[in-house]
Design a protein around this motif. Structure first.
Motif, PDB file in Angstrom:
ATOM      1  N   LEU A   1       9.839  -8.879  31.630  1.00  0.00           N
ATOM      2  CA  LEU A   1       8.521  -9.326  31.178  1.00  0.00           C
ATOM      3  C   LEU A   1       7.397  -8.622  31.943  1.00  0.00           C
ATOM      4  CD1 LEU A   1       7.216 -11.291  29.190  1.00  0.00           C
ATOM      5  CD2 LEU A   1       7.188 -13.001  31.001  1.00  0.00           C
TER       6      LEU A   1
ATOM      7  N   ILE B   1       6.053  -5.091  30.519  1.00  0.00           N
ATOM      8  CA  ILE B   1       5.060  -4.968  29.452  1.00  0.00           C
ATOM      9  C   ILE B   1       3.644  -5.135  30.011  1.00  0.00           C
ATOM     10  CG2 ILE B   1       6.722  -5.756  27.745  1.00  0.00           C
ATOM     11  CD1 ILE B   1       5.276  -8.419  27.661  1.00  0.00           C
TER      12      ILE B   1
ATOM     13  N   PHE C   1      -1.239 -13.793  26.714  1.00  0.00           N
ATOM     14  CA  PHE C   1       0.086 -14.336  27.017  1.00  0.00           C
ATOM     15  C   PHE C   1       0.055 -15.869  27.054  1.00  0.00           C
ATOM     16  CE2 PHE C   1       3.309 -15.669  30.155  1.00  0.00           C
ATOM     17  CZ  PHE C   1       4.442 -15.129  29.569  1.00  0.00           C
TER      18      PHE C   1
ATOM     19  N   GLY D   1       3.280 -17.854  25.842  1.00  0.00           N
ATOM     20  CA  GLY D   1       4.334 -17.059  26.449  1.00  0.00           C
ATOM     21  C   GLY D   1       4.973 -17.747  27.643  1.00  0.00           C
TER      22      GLY D   1
ATOM     23  N   ASP E   1       1.622  -7.925  21.275  1.00  0.00           N
ATOM     24  CA  ASP E   1       2.600  -8.781  20.610  1.00  0.00           C
ATOM     25  C   ASP E   1       3.876  -8.007  20.298  1.00  0.00           C
ATOM     26  OD1 ASP E   1       3.313 -11.327  19.236  1.00  0.00           O
ATOM     27  OD2 ASP E   1       3.297 -10.056  17.462  1.00  0.00           O
TER      28      ASP E   1
ATOM     29  N   GLN F   1       5.716  -7.751  23.504  1.00  0.00           N
ATOM     30  CA  GLN F   1       6.317  -9.040  23.834  1.00  0.00           C
ATOM     31  C   GLN F   1       7.572  -9.297  23.014  1.00  0.00           C
ATOM     32  OE1 GLN F   1       4.037 -12.761  25.406  1.00  0.00           O
ATOM     33  NE2 GLN F   1       3.013 -12.071  23.563  1.00  0.00           N
ATOM     34  N   THR F   2       7.521  -8.971  21.734  1.00  0.00           N
ATOM     35  CA  THR F   2       8.687  -9.189  20.864  1.00  0.00           C
ATOM     36  C   THR F   2       9.896  -8.405  21.360  1.00  0.00           C
ATOM     37  OG1 THR F   2       7.224  -9.558  18.964  1.00  0.00           O
ATOM     38  CG2 THR F   2       9.525  -9.027  18.505  1.00  0.00           C
TER      39      THR F   2
ATOM     40  N   TRP G   1      11.163 -10.150  24.610  1.00  0.00           N
ATOM     41  CA  TRP G   1      11.932 -11.386  24.370  1.00  0.00           C
ATOM     42  C   TRP G   1      13.322 -11.051  23.844  1.00  0.00           C
ATOM     43  CZ3 TRP G   1       9.842 -14.689  27.151  1.00  0.00           C
ATOM     44  CH2 TRP G   1       8.481 -14.988  27.147  1.00  0.00           C
TER      45      TRP G   1
END
Length: 258
Positions: A86, A89, A135, A140, A239, A242-243, A246
């Motif tokens: 995490l 990013i 976030f 998040g 985003d 983030q995708t 994850w």
């Protein structure tokens, strides 16, 4: 009711495994483990998460044995790996700020970043503040806690851990550091490239003009406009990063994408 020593060891072991995994995450993860947050708040959050997640940890391994020490180290590694993915990013966005700063001749303007223990360009810190707010707005932090809790089911406490394949997955995801930075900074960099082409044409048509004295303030002003116009694309780029993060974290702990 008499208290059994074995039962007490099981309780301590369950809390130890949860504490190790949560501590590894809090040491590396952005936002929740940021050094700008007071130490008491971070310790309190770690203790609360440990108490909540302790029932999810198994009770059969003795924490004071050699196997228990190995399991403890594996749990710290799992939490740190999740936080590191995490964090990549966020560092990609900060790296994008450095790209734009250098392109608009604003790389000399730096501020102290307490989380890194050094100085970073102003635009990097500005982008970091924006993505931190994004976030939190995108929940998040709640997704991170949910993923951590689910990891005790998909990757139970044991001596196996994430293994070499998981570590290689983390290193593979590290390639997003550069590609994500380019994706975030590309709109502003493209606009500044057009400006530099214009200065190149002017230097050919009027060689006697002092472009340093004229171009420096113009580049900064137009760069600010380009950054302002490019901000509307920042949520989409973040985003997407983030995708991917994850998905990598779910694969790391053996889960699947919902």
């Amino acid at each position: 009711m008499p208290l059994d020593i074995g039962q007490l060891e099981g309780w301590v072991g369950g809390a130890s495994w949860a504490l190790a995994r949560v501590s590894g995450l809090m040491l590396v993860a952005p936002v929740l483990g940021n050094t700008t947050i007071p130490m008491r708040i971070r310790v309190g959050l770690t203790v609360v998460l440990t108490l909540v997640l302790a029932p999810l940890a198994p009770l059969g391994i003795q924490p004071l044995s050699a196997q228990g020490v190995e399991v403890l180290a594996q749990q710290v590694l799992i939490g740190a790996a999740l936080g590191f993915v995490l964090k990549l990013i966020f560092e990609a966005v900060s790296y994008a700020g450095q790209f734009v700063s250098q392109a608009m001749s604003l790389g000399f303007a730096e501020v102290v970043n307490p989380s890194l223990g050094g100085s970073v360009p102003v635009l990097s810190q500005f982008y970091m503040m924006l993505v931190t707010l994004l976030f939190l707005v995108m929940n998040g932090h709640l997704q991170l806690i949910d993923l951590l809790a689910d990891s005790f089911r998909t990757l139970p406490v044991g001596t196996d851990g994430i293994g070499a394949g998981g570590l290689w997955g983390v290193l593979t995801f590290a390639t997003h550091l550069f590609s994500g930075a380019v994706r975030v900074a590309l709109p502003a960099l493209t606009a500044l490239l057009v400006v530099n082409f214009g200065f190149g044409a002017i230097s050919r048509s009027a060689p006697s003009m002092n472009l340093f004295a004229v171009g420096f303030p113009i580049t900064i002003c137009l760069g600010m406009v380009a950054v302002w116009l490019a901000l509307r694309g920042l949520p989409g780029a973040f985003d997407a990063l983030q995708t991917a993060a994850w998905e990598t974290m779910r694969q790391l702990v053996g889960g699947s994408r919902p």
